[in-house]
Design an enzyme around this catalytic site. Structure first.
Site, mmCIF file in Angstrom:
data_model
loop_
_atom_site.group_PDB
_atom_site.id
_atom_site.type_symbol
_atom_site.label_atom_id
_atom_site.label_comp_id
_atom_site.label_asym_id
_atom_site.label_seq_id
_atom_site.Cartn_x
_atom_site.Cartn_y
_atom_site.Cartn_z
ATOM 1 N N ILE A 186 27.760 37.971 31.156
ATOM 2 C CA ILE A 186 28.129 38.245 32.540
ATOM 3 C C ILE A 186 29.154 37.217 32.990
ATOM 4 O O ILE A 186 28.933 36.011 32.880
ATOM 5 C CB ILE A 186 26.888 38.192 33.458
ATOM 6 C CG1 ILE A 186 25.777 39.104 32.914
ATOM 7 C CG2 ILE A 186 27.285 38.583 34.878
ATOM 8 C CD1 ILE A 186 26.167 40.543 32.708
ATOM 9 N N LYS A 187 30.273 37.711 33.496
ATOM 10 C CA LYS A 187 31.344 36.815 33.927
ATOM 11 C C LYS A 187 31.145 36.421 35.387
ATOM 12 O O LYS A 187 31.026 37.274 36.268
ATOM 13 C CB LYS A 187 32.713 37.481 33.757
ATOM 14 C CG LYS A 187 33.114 37.662 32.306
ATOM 15 C CD LYS A 187 34.489 38.298 32.160
ATOM 16 C CE LYS A 187 35.596 37.302 32.405
ATOM 17 N NZ LYS A 187 36.930 37.903 32.094
ATOM 18 N N ILE A 188 31.127 35.116 35.618
ATOM 19 C CA ILE A 188 30.974 34.557 36.958
ATOM 20 C C ILE A 188 32.158 33.633 37.215
ATOM 21 O O ILE A 188 32.443 32.754 36.395
ATOM 22 C CB ILE A 188 29.658 33.778 37.097
ATOM 23 C CG1 ILE A 188 28.464 34.720 36.900
ATOM 24 C CG2 ILE A 188 29.573 33.068 38.445
ATOM 25 C CD1 ILE A 188 27.108 34.021 36.911
ATOM 26 N N ILE A 241 31.423 41.287 31.028
ATOM 27 C CA ILE A 241 31.674 42.127 32.206
ATOM 28 C C ILE A 241 31.517 41.257 33.448
ATOM 29 O O ILE A 241 30.600 40.437 33.534
ATOM 30 C CB ILE A 241 30.731 43.344 32.250
ATOM 31 C CG1 ILE A 241 31.075 44.251 33.447
ATOM 32 C CG2 ILE A 241 29.267 42.933 32.269
ATOM 33 C CD1 ILE A 241 30.352 45.595 33.428
#
Length: 381
Positions: A148-150, A117
């Site tokens: 977690i998408k960064i 996400i």
């Protein structure tokens, strides 16, 4: 007529791909897909072992309204802000998908069974806000198999290090250039080193680096077409594969270095290359191009459903199609440069456009949810 070799390569293409060490992730998610049992079916029948999401995917899913009416009514009754409503819906979907994929996560020791996400794309150039949002998303989803998408922007790099240092698994997204990819790998190693100093168990931290593929061909092919010479047209459809193959070469170099050796000895996990944007955009190319021609051990290929189905139907997996092609890859990119097409200019443009497209999709999602909340008699502002 299909030869015996071709028939073997085509039969069970998704299984062959998995057997070659490529993890198949689905680049799509919706509540309907989860609640209908379709996601579980894809895990069971199509070798899907992970899910990625992005603002465009959520905009398509939630913007349609299908499956979200009851939650929207509850959120409107509570009078939440539109930003809170969107986060409640997206994290609920990711949490449910993570539960579907939990057996895969357990069976692979956390390597797969992952659901990603993304942080709010409007924060792509704000390091501190990205870190804060990543922590919040990990807390909201509250599943060990969330990633977690960064984004791999300049501001995103220190955020990657900090979030990994907190023991949170990260999917680094929107990588287009080889230089930026090396910076991403460095940020990951720095994060592992911080995590180790804080006493985190490195074996529990996982990461993938999402290297975008088809968009590179789309932009460079467009410029080659404008040039129109035989030399230019002969290079169409080659830049994206060359770029990705050289990324894998960089990955191999980093994983053979002393810095990684020390971390690997502390039970750290490699940051696997993930081939993203693998849906073919040019109908002149085979629709499984960015699957068949990017097979290498220890990688992830996240596919739109159409690409997944095409691979299952007629993909031709013939073994490693990456590691033997480094010299040709360098020659292809050099040939593009020799025609006056700047690699650095292209990859920077693609990064800027990638962030902007996700910002637009996120705003469209906010607008759609605002309309839904207001239609239920509650002011969502």
């Amino acid at each position: 007529m299909i030869t015996v070799t071709e028939a073997t390569a085509t039969a069970g293409a998704l299984k062959r791909l998995s057997d070659e060490g490529v993890s198949i992730w689905l680049d799509d998610l919706s509540r309907k897909r989860i609640e209908s049992g379709n996601l579980a079916e894809l895990v069971e029948t199509k070798h899907v072992v992970g899910v990625t999401t992005n603002p465009s995917i959520f905009q398509a899913a939630i913007g349609s309204g299908a499956g979200y009416e009851e939650q929207l009514t509850d959120l409107a009754t509570r009078g939440v802000t539109v930003d809170e409503a969107v986060r409640m819906m997206t994290t609920a979907d990711v949490r449910a998908a993570a539960d579907v994929l939990r057996p895969v996560y357990d069976a692979t020791g956390g390597r797969d069974g992952r659901v990603s996400i993304e942080v709010d794309p409007r924060l792509a150039h704000d390091t501190r806000a990205t870190i804060a949002e990543a922590k919040q998303l990990a807390w909201l989803v509250d599943r060990p198999n969330v990633m977690i998408k960064i984004p791999a922007t300049t501001a995103g790099l220190p955020a990657i290090t900090e979030v990994i240092g907190l023991g949170i698994s990260v999917n680094v997204t929107l990588i287009f250039s080889l230089e930026r990819y090396r910076e991403v790998m460095d940020a990951y190693l720095a994060g592992l080193e911080k995590a180790a100093k804080k006493g985190h168990d490195l074996s529990t931290i996982h990461s993938v680096a999402s290297f975008f593929v088809s968009r590179v061909d789309s932009e460079i092919d467009k410029r080659l077409t404008v040039l129109g010479t035989d030399a230019a047209l002969a290079l169409k459809g080659r830049a994206a594969l060359a770029n990705a193959r050289l990324a894998y070469e960089a990955y191999e170099e980093v994983c053979s270095g002393e810095r990684w050796t020390a971390l690997g000895g502390a039970r750290a996990n490699r940051q696997r290359p993930l081939w993203a944007s693998t849906g073919v955009k040019d109908p002149a190319y085979k629709d499984t191009l960015y699957v068949d021609d990017l097979v290498a051990p220890g990688t992830v290929n996240t596919m739109p459903e159409a690409t997944l189905n095409a691979t299952a139907d007629h993909g031709r997996i013939t073994g490693d199609t990456v590691t033997g092609g480094y010299a040709q890859a360098r020659a292809d990119l050099a040939a593009v440069e020799a025609l006056g097409i700047s690699y650095d200019e292209v990859v920077q443009q693609l990064e800027d456009e990638g962030v902007a497209k996700f910002e637009v999709a996120w705003q469209d999602l906010l607008d759609a949810v605002t309309k839904s909340l207001n239609s239920k008699g509650v002011d969502a502002e």
